[in-house]
Design a protein around this motif. Structure first.
Motif, mmCIF file in Angstrom:
data_model
loop_
_atom_site.group_PDB
_atom_site.id
_atom_site.type_symbol
_atom_site.label_atom_id
_atom_site.label_comp_id
_atom_site.label_asym_id
_atom_site.label_seq_id
_atom_site.Cartn_x
_atom_site.Cartn_y
_atom_site.Cartn_z
ATOM 1 N N GLU A 7 0.845 -1.192 0.000
ATOM 2 C CA GLU A 7 0.000 0.000 0.000
ATOM 3 C C GLU A 7 0.883 1.244 0.000
ATOM 4 O O GLU A 7 1.759 1.360 -0.837
ATOM 5 N N SER A 8 0.696 2.156 0.975
ATOM 6 C CA SER A 8 1.494 3.384 0.971
ATOM 7 C C SER A 8 2.839 3.222 1.668
ATOM 8 O O SER A 8 3.642 4.141 1.684
ATOM 9 N N ALA A 9 3.087 2.059 2.252
ATOM 10 C CA ALA A 9 4.322 1.843 3.018
ATOM 11 C C ALA A 9 5.394 1.155 2.184
ATOM 12 O O ALA A 9 5.112 0.275 1.375
ATOM 13 N N ARG A 10 6.628 1.538 2.398
ATOM 14 C CA ARG A 10 7.794 0.843 1.858
ATOM 15 C C ARG A 10 8.466 0.190 3.046
ATOM 16 O O ARG A 10 8.901 0.857 3.972
ATOM 17 N N VAL A 11 8.506 -1.146 3.064
ATOM 18 C CA VAL A 11 9.088 -1.904 4.160
ATOM 19 C C VAL A 11 10.532 -2.253 3.805
ATOM 20 O O VAL A 11 10.802 -2.736 2.706
ATOM 21 N N PHE A 12 11.438 -2.007 4.742
ATOM 22 C CA PHE A 12 12.848 -2.349 4.580
ATOM 23 C C PHE A 12 13.184 -3.482 5.534
ATOM 24 O O PHE A 12 12.699 -3.508 6.668
ATOM 25 N N ILE A 13 14.045 -4.387 5.076
ATOM 26 C CA ILE A 13 14.440 -5.537 5.881
ATOM 27 C C ILE A 13 15.957 -5.682 5.787
ATOM 28 O O ILE A 13 16.508 -5.715 4.687
ATOM 29 N N ARG A 14 16.607 -5.784 6.954
ATOM 30 C CA ARG A 14 18.072 -5.899 6.993
ATOM 31 C C ARG A 14 18.493 -6.956 8.010
ATOM 32 O O ARG A 14 18.053 -6.922 9.156
ATOM 33 N N ALA A 15 19.363 -7.868 7.599
ATOM 34 C CA ALA A 15 20.006 -8.810 8.523
ATOM 35 C C ALA A 15 21.299 -8.153 9.003
ATOM 36 O O ALA A 15 22.047 -7.584 8.206
ATOM 37 N N ALA A 16 21.548 -8.236 10.308
ATOM 38 C CA ALA A 16 22.724 -7.574 10.880
ATOM 39 C C ALA A 16 23.297 -8.421 12.009
ATOM 40 O O ALA A 16 22.577 -9.186 12.639
ATOM 41 N N PRO A 17 24.592 -8.271 12.263
ATOM 42 C CA PRO A 17 25.181 -9.000 13.387
ATOM 43 C C PRO A 17 24.669 -8.455 14.713
ATOM 44 O O PRO A 17 24.334 -7.276 14.829
ATOM 45 N N TRP A 18 24.634 -9.342 15.689
ATOM 46 C CA TRP A 18 24.259 -8.955 17.045
ATOM 47 C C TRP A 18 25.185 -9.709 17.991
ATOM 48 O O TRP A 18 25.150 -10.931 18.054
ATOM 49 N N GLY A 19 26.017 -8.961 18.659
ATOM 50 C CA GLY A 19 27.019 -9.592 19.509
ATOM 51 C C GLY A 19 28.080 -10.280 18.665
ATOM 52 O O GLY A 19 28.309 -9.937 17.510
ATOM 53 N N ASP A 20 28.710 -11.286 19.251
ATOM 54 C CA ASP A 20 29.812 -11.959 18.575
ATOM 55 C C ASP A 20 29.377 -13.009 17.561
ATOM 56 O O ASP A 20 30.054 -13.222 16.559
ATOM 57 N N ASP A 21 28.246 -13.671 17.810
ATOM 58 C CA ASP A 21 27.900 -14.784 16.914
ATOM 59 C C ASP A 21 26.407 -14.961 16.684
ATOM 60 O O ASP A 21 25.951 -16.047 16.364
ATOM 61 N N GLU A 22 25.647 -13.902 16.852
ATOM 62 C CA GLU A 22 24.206 -13.975 16.593
ATOM 63 C C GLU A 22 23.812 -12.901 15.591
ATOM 64 O O GLU A 22 24.602 -12.018 15.264
ATOM 65 N N THR A 23 22.580 -13.004 15.109
ATOM 66 C CA THR A 23 22.078 -12.033 14.138
ATOM 67 C C THR A 23 20.692 -11.548 14.535
ATOM 68 O O THR A 23 19.967 -12.221 15.265
ATOM 69 N N ILE A 24 20.353 -10.378 14.041
ATOM 70 C CA ILE A 24 19.003 -9.857 14.157
ATOM 71 C C ILE A 24 18.522 -9.482 12.757
ATOM 72 O O ILE A 24 19.322 -9.274 11.840
ATOM 73 N N VAL A 25 17.223 -9.416 12.604
ATOM 74 C CA VAL A 25 16.616 -8.955 11.361
ATOM 75 C C VAL A 25 15.765 -7.743 11.715
ATOM 76 O O VAL A 25 14.840 -7.843 12.522
ATOM 77 N N ASN A 26 16.126 -6.596 11.161
ATOM 78 C CA ASN A 26 15.373 -5.366 11.373
ATOM 79 C C ASN A 26 14.339 -5.224 10.263
ATOM 80 O O ASN A 26 14.667 -5.383 9.076
ATOM 81 N N VAL A 27 13.115 -4.932 10.642
ATOM 82 C CA VAL A 27 12.018 -4.688 9.707
ATOM 83 C C VAL A 27 11.494 -3.296 10.042
ATOM 84 O O VAL A 27 11.094 -3.053 11.182
#
Length: 141
Positions: free
Chosen positions: A33-53
């Motif tokens: 619709e009117s929104a543009r959604v961005f998604i990024r995988a990024a490191p978190w700490g030494d050996d984990e990841t997060i996904v930002n939406v």
């Protein structure tokens, strides 16, 4: 799990549901619709990841005590996601709506539900916020 593995998983899940674009920062994005959604995988700490939406609900709002108070009181009033501000070099601010997921345990349903929730919430608020605090919605800018 390393970021590139999570990033590949995110890309696979997103492309199963339609057209996905890649921006200059390497983030995945799609329009709902009117929104543009961005998604990024990024490191978190030494050996984990997060996904930002996230979505940019308003671009170029005028910072004011009223806007800061609104964000402070409304930021955590949502089941999925929260409101925030990012400062721009021109003195204006962008109003964001975002949610984070643990990338190491990510599955397709979790990602897609987060994408839809962030987009739906942004679609409900972006025009009202732009009218109230100035600036433009993402696709007007």
């Amino acid at each position: 799990m390393d970021v590139s593995t999570v990033r590949q998983k995110v890309q696979h899940y997103l492309t199963k549901h339609g057209r996905v674009e890649l921006d200059e920062d390497g983030d995945f994005s799609l329009r709902i619709e009117s929104a543009r959604v961005f998604i990024r995988a990024a490191p978190w700490g030494d050996d984990e990841t997060i996904v930002n939406v996230w979505c940019l609900a308003v671009i170029g709002a005028s910072p004011s005590p009223e806007l800061h108070e609104y964000i402070a009181y409304q930021t955590d009033g949502y089941i999925f996601g929260h409101l925030g501000l990012s400062k721009r070099s021109d003195g204006k601010v962008n109003i964001l709506f975002s949610h984070r997921l643990l990338g190491d345990y990510l599955d397709e349903a979790e990602l897609m539900n987060a994408v839809i929730a962030v987009a739906a919430t942004t679609n409900k608020m972006d025009e009202e916020l732009a009218e109230r605090f100035g600036g433009q919605t993402f696709h007007e800018a």
